[in-house]
Design an enzyme around this catalytic site. Sequence first.
Site: not given
Length: 227
Positions: A79-81, A110, A137, A165-166, A201, A203
């Site tokens: 997600g976005e930490s 992530c 990050r 991803i990022r 990731h 998943e």
Amino acid sequence: MTRRRVSSHRGGRTARPATSRPVPAAVSGPSARPRVGVLGLQGDFALHAAALVAVGCEPVRISLPEHLEGIEAMVLPGGESSTMLRLLDSTGLRAPLEAFVRTRPVLGTCAGLILLSREADRLPRPTFGAIDMAVERNGWGRQVHSFEDTIDAPTVARDLRGVFIRAPRIRRVGKGVEVFANYQGEPVGVRQGRVAAITFHPELTEDRRLHAWFVREVAGLIPAEAR
């Protein structure tokens, strides 16, 4: 080793979407599935839930402190930490989840890895510090640099695929931390005690071996089909 770009868009992640499977109702008795929480404030609950069902667990969405009752292990998804840390405060989950991380098995993927780290850059709140490491990050690139490739993780599985991803980059690992996965000579999977974290990731692929490894080897749980 073949590196494959994965598609991405401004609104979030799109990498080999999997079909979410129905989450079973809780059952009791000797055949009961281990209850594994998935932090549900942000990130892909459904895909982690599907992976946990596939390896014999009962996934539980965690979005309030009372949801932690009866949970045997936890997954902190991507997600976005920064957003996740703010939501932990606003929901009252910060303190109980931090206590859970100190005493129970946890897998961070992530952004979940960032939350578990001791040091991370540009965050509004401190991380949990459960694993002695420093992370950068978006260290593997921004959204447009997303890719999928094979991970060197012999203790987990051969030819394990990872979707980046990022993704954060691990810049320092403490003496008490085990590196169990590498990519191009750099650590992408670490473990300290019963807390494990990865920069990619799992998943987003159909491969459930990393979730199975976490449940059995890190958390020490017995999935339903093995009882």
